[in-house]
Design a protein around this motif. Structure first.
Motif, PDB file in Angstrom:
ATOM      1  N   HIS A 192      45.142  40.959  47.071  1.00 12.81           N
ATOM      2  CA  HIS A 192      44.390  39.890  46.453  1.00 12.81           C
ATOM      3  C   HIS A 192      42.937  40.307  46.237  1.00 12.81           C
ATOM      4  CE1 HIS A 192      43.007  35.799  45.683  1.00 12.81           C
ATOM      5  NE2 HIS A 192      44.267  35.565  45.365  1.00 12.81           N
ATOM      6  N   ARG A 224      42.320  42.902  43.572  1.00 12.67           N
ATOM      7  CA  ARG A 224      42.555  42.496  42.185  1.00 12.67           C
ATOM      8  C   ARG A 224      41.267  42.122  41.478  1.00 12.67           C
ATOM      9  NH1 ARG A 224      46.886  38.002  41.587  1.00 12.67           N
ATOM     10  NH2 ARG A 224      46.444  38.132  39.389  1.00 12.67           N
ATOM     11  N   THR A 225      40.366  41.443  42.205  1.00 14.72           N
ATOM     12  CA  THR A 225      39.134  41.001  41.560  1.00 14.72           C
ATOM     13  C   THR A 225      38.289  42.188  41.071  1.00 14.72           C
ATOM     14  OG1 THR A 225      39.259  39.151  43.055  1.00 14.72           O
ATOM     15  CG2 THR A 225      37.227  39.384  41.807  1.00 14.72           C
ATOM     16  N   ARG A 261      50.026  42.538  41.024  1.00 12.81           N
ATOM     17  CA  ARG A 261      50.587  41.262  40.597  1.00 12.81           C
ATOM     18  C   ARG A 261      52.020  41.126  41.121  1.00 12.81           C
ATOM     19  NH1 ARG A 261      50.312  41.559  34.994  1.00 12.81           N
ATOM     20  NH2 ARG A 261      48.054  41.612  35.253  1.00 12.81           N
ATOM     21  N   ARG A 269      53.449  38.532  43.764  1.00  4.29           N
ATOM     22  CA  ARG A 269      54.555  37.694  43.295  1.00  4.29           C
ATOM     23  C   ARG A 269      55.664  37.669  44.352  1.00  4.29           C
ATOM     24  NH1 ARG A 269      56.317  33.811  41.222  1.00  4.29           N
ATOM     25  NH2 ARG A 269      58.200  33.723  39.987  1.00  4.29           N
TER      26      ARG A 269
END
Lengths: 226, 459
Positions: free
Chosen positions: B247, B250-251, B292, B296
Motif C-alpha cells: 500500500h 503504491r503512492t 494492485r 486485491r
C-alpha cells in the motif's frame, strides 16, 4: 472554461489534482472539509466535483447523498483509498458518477473528469454519431466509414460508440474496460489493445486518415487529425 | 458411524480394560488361594480320619470289626462310606467293595481314587471320587475302607462359582461402563476434529471447542487455542506488513509514474529520450500492476461476507469471457474453443466469477504457444458444475501444482513469460470465497485447470 470543485482533505493529493486539471485549462476550487464542501457543491457554477470518501466534517458518501437529495445534478467523481468493489457500488448507488481508487495516475483522473464534463454539457439525444467520415447509426446499428458499411461485432460496436461519444478525449484502458465491458478488474495490459487493434483494422483502412490514436502511456482517443 | 474398535482405543476405555483384567487376575489368585487352602485342609482332615479309622478297624477282633464295618457303611445314608476285605492276593472276601484297586498302598498313606471304587450294592457305574486306606490285618488279609470326599470338591465348586459370578458381575458392567464413559470424550474428540478442518484449510479465525468441564481435553484445547491465537496474530502481522508495504509503495510509485508521464508529454513523440521513458513507464506499470494484484488478493481474503452474491448464469459468463479473449487468442494464432452444455444458474458474485474465469483463460492463452489450442469446457455434476480450462502449453509439473496458487510463485518454465505470478492466487482466493475448489491437473496436451462451482446448498 470549465470549473471544478475539488473536495479533498489530503493536501498532497489535492495539489496533485489541481495541478493536473489547471495544466489542462480547467479552473479549480479546493475545499478540505465535508460539510463546507456540501454547501459549496450546491453552487451551479461548477461543472464537476471530485469528492474524497473520507473527509473531516462529513464523509463523502453523505455529501453525495445529500447533494442528490437537494436536486443537484453536477457530476461527481468519487475518490477513495478503498478499492473494494462493495465500496464502489455504494459510492455509485449514492449518486456518484464515477469512482477512482487512490493512488491514481493524474492522467487517469483527468480522463475521467473530462468524460464527466462532457456528460454534464447539455446534449441533444443523438441517434447518429459522426467523427470526420465515420458515422455510427445507433438506431439501425450500422457503422459507415467513407460511405462504406463496416461489419462490426456487438462488442466492437459498443467500443466504437464509447470512443465516438467521447471523441477527442483520452480514454484510458481501465475506463474502456469498465464502460464497454462493465468489468472492474485488471484484465492485463494487452487485452484492450487487442480489441482496439481489431477495431482499428476495420476503421482505419489503408488510404484513409487514421482516426483511432494511441496516447502514449495513457490510452486511446478517437479524433480527426488536422 | 464410528467403529467399536475406535471406542476401545480411547484412554478411559483402555484404563477400564487394563484395570478389569488386573482385577480379574487378582480376584482369581485370591479366590484360588482360598480354594487351595480350604481344599488341602479338608483333604488333610479326611485323610487323617480315614487313616485312623482304618487303623482302628484293623485292631478290632473279627466279630466286632464286622459289626463296626457294617455300622460304618450304614452310618452314612448316602453311601459315602464303603469297605471291603480281601485276601493277601487281593481277592474279594467280603464287604461292599468288590475289587481292591492296585493304586491303594497297603499300610501306606491314604490314596485318592479319582474314579471311585466298584461296589456290589450299587448297579450304577458312576462312582464319585473317594479317599481310600488299606491296612493289613493280623491274619494277612487286607481291609480297604473308602470315603466319598466329594463334599470337598463341592466346596471347591462353590468357591469357583463365586469367583465366576463375582468376575462377571464386576467385569461385564465394568466393560459396558468403560464403553459408555469413553463415548463422551470420543464425541468431544470428534468435535475437535471437525473444528480443525476449516483451520487446516486456512480459516485461522476458528477455535477448538472448550466444554465447561475443565478436564484434560479442555486444557489441551485451551493450549491449542492459545497457540492458534498466536499463529493468527503472527500471520496477520506478516500479512499486514506485506499489505502495508504494498500500500505504502503504491503512492510513491504512482507519483513516479506521473512524473515520467509528464516528462513524456514534454519531450514529445520523437525525441531520443522517448524510448527510454517508455521502457521506464512499462516497468513502473508492471510494478503497480503487481501491487494492485497483491492488494486485491488480500482484499479478497479479508472479504468474508457474501455481499454481491446472486443467481448468475454461468453459461452467459463463459460466453462473455470467451468473447473477451477470442481476439487475443486469434492474434496469437491460437484456437479458443468454447464447449457449453445446458448449465444451471449458480449462486455467485458475477464480477468475481468473471475475474476468476478471465484469469484462468488469460493464463492459459499466455502459456500456450502460437498455433495452440485453449479450450473452455463446462460440464455438469450433481454437486455443481465444473469449468475446465485446458491448454496445449507446457503444462504444470505435478510437484508444482499445489504451489502455483501461492503468491508470486512461478514455475521454472514460466519465468520468461511476463506476468506477476499472482493470477492463480487471485483465482484461488475467489474460489475460496465462494466455497469452490480449484483443481490443477494435466491433460493430454498441456495443463487443465478446473473450477468446481460447488453448490452451497448441496454441500
Amino acid at each position: 472554461m470549465p470549473r471544478i470543485l475539488v473536495i479533498e482533505d489530503d493536501d498532497v493529493t489535492a495539489r496533485e489534482i489541481a495541478a493536473e486539471l489547471t495544466s489542462h485549462g480547467i479552473d479549480v476550487d479546493r475545499i478540505a472539509d465535508g460539510s463546507e464542501g456540501l454547501l459549496r457543491a450546491a453552487d451551479p457554477c461548477y461543472d464537476a466535483i471530485t469528492l474524497d470518501m473520507m473527509l473531516p466534517g462529513m464523509d463523502g458518501l453523505s455529501v453525495v447523498t445529500q447533494l442528490r437529495a437537494q436536486g443537484v445534478v453536477t457530476p461527481v467523481l468519487m475518490i477513495s483509498a478503498l478499492c473494494d468493489v462493495d465500496e464502489r457500488v455504494r459510492g455509485l448507488r449514492a449518486g456518484g458518477d464515477d469512482y477512482l481508487t487512490k493512488p491514481f495516475a493524474p492522467d487517469e483522473m483527468l480522463a475521467r473528469v473530462e468524460v464527466l464534463l462532457r456528460r454534464h454539457r447539455p446534449q441533444v439525444p443523438q441517434t447518429v454519431l459522426s467523427v470526420a467520415d465515420l458515422e455510427l447509426d445507433l438506431v439501425r446499428h450500422v457503422a459507415r466509414r467513407a460511405d462504406k458499411e463496416l461489419s462490426l461485432l456487438p462488442t466492437e460496436f459498443k467500443l466504437l460508440e464509447f470512443l465516438m461519444r467521447h471523441a477527442g478525449q483520452v480514454l484510458t484502458r481501465t475506463m474502456i474496460f469498465e464502460t464497454v465491458w462493465g468489468f472492474h478488474f485488471d484484465p492485463g495490459t494487452n487485452l484492450i489493445d487487442v480489441h482496439i487493434g481489431r477495431l482499428r483494422r476495420k476503421i482505419d483502412v489503408a488510404g484513409l486518415a487514421p482516426l483511432i490514436h494511441t496516447v502514449r502511456g495513457s490510452g486511446y482517443s478517437l479524433a480527426q487529425t488536422d | 458411524m464410528r467403529k467399536l474398535t475406535d471406542s476401545w482405543r480411547s484412554t478411559t476405555a483402555r484404563l477400564i480394560l487394563i484395570y478389569g483384567t488386573f482385577f480379574a487376575l487378582w480376584g482369581g489368585v485370591v479366590i484360588g488361594l482360598i480354594y487351595w487352602q480350604a481344599a488341602s485342609y479338608l483333604g488333610r482332615v479326611s485323610n487323617d480320619l480315614i487313616g485312623r479309622q482304618a487303623t482302628y478297624f484293623s485292631m478290632l477282633d473279627e466279630r466286632t470289626r464286622l459289626h463296626a464295618l457294617n455300622d460304618y457303611d450304614r452310618l452314612e445314608t448316602r453311601r459315602l462310606n464303603a469297605w471291603g476285605v480281601f485276601d493277601a492276593q487281593g481277592k474279594y472276601l467280603s464287604g461292599t467293595i468288590t475289587t481292591l484297586p492296585a493304586m491303594v498302598p497297603v499300610n501306606g498313606p491314604v490314596a485318592l481314587l479319582q474314579r471311585g471304587v466298584a461296589r456290589n450294592d450299587s448297579s450304577s457305574d458312576e462312582h464319585g471320587r473317594v479317599r481310600a486306606a488299606a491296612v493289613r490285618l493280623q491274619d494277612g488279609r487286607i481291609l480297604l475302607i473308602t470315603r466319598d470326599t466329594s463334599i470337598v470338591d463341592r466346596i471347591g465348586t462353590i468357591v469357583l462359582q463365586a469367583l465366576l459370578w463375582g468376575l462377571s458381575l464386576t467385569v461385564i458392567p465394568g466393560l459396558f461402563g468403560g464403553l459408555l464413559l469413553s463415548r463422551g470424550p470420543w464425541r468431544r474428540v470428534h468435535a475437535i476434529r471437525q473444528a480443525t478442518m476449516p483451520i487446516m484449510q486456512g480459516d485461522l479465525a476458528r477455535r477448538l471447542p472448550v466444554s465447561r468441564h475443565g478436564d484434560e481435553l479442555d486444557m489441551l484445547a485451551g493450549i491449542v487455542n492459545a497457540m492458534l491465537d498466536e499463529i493468527e496474530r503472527l500471520l496477520g502481522e506478516v500479512k499486514g506488513v506485506c499489505d502495508n508495504i504494498a500500500h505504502d509503495l503504491r503512492t510513491p510509485l504512482t507519483r513516479l509514474r506521473s512524473r515520467l508521464y509528464r516528462l513524456q508529454q514534454q519531450f514529445g513523440e520523437d525525441s531520443d529520450e522517448t524510448a527510454a521513458l517508455d521502457a521506464c513507464m512499462v516497468d513502473t506499470d508492471a510494478l503497480l500492476d503487481r501491487f494492485r494484484a497483491l492488494l486485491r488478493i488480500s482484499e479478497l481474503e479479508n472479504q468474508r461476507r457474501r455481499v454481491g452474491f446472486d443467481n448468475v448464469d454461468l453459461a452467459e459468463i463463459l460466453r462473455e469471457v470467451h468473447a473477451l479473449y477470442l481476439p487475443l487468442a486469434e492474434d496469437r494464432g491460437q484456437q479458443l474453443a468454447l464447449d457449453l452444455p445446458a448449465l444451471p444458474f449458480i449462486h455467485a458474485d458475477r464480477h468475481l466469477l468473471l475475474e476468476a474465469l478471465s484469469n484462468l483463460v488469460g493464463n492459459a492463452i499466455k502459456f500456450t504457444p502460437p498455433g495452440g489450442l485453449v479450450e473452455i469446457r463446462a460440464r455438469t455434476a450433481d454437486d455443481g458444475p465444473w469449468v475446465d480450462v485446458s491448454d496445449s502449453g507446457p503444462g504444470i509439473p505435478p510437484d508444482q501444482r499445489d504451489a502455483v496458487t501461492r503468491r508470486f510463485y512461478r514455475t521454472e518454465s514460466s519465468r520468461s513469460t511476463p506476468g506477476s505470478g499472482l493470477g492463480l492466487s487471485i483465482v484461488s482466493a475467489i474460489a475460496r470465497l465462494h466455497g469452490y475448489t480449484l483443481e490443477i491437473a494435466g491433460s493430454e496436451r498441456g495443463a487443465r485447470l478446473s473450477l468446481h462451482c460447488l453448490d452451497a446448498a448441496g454441500a
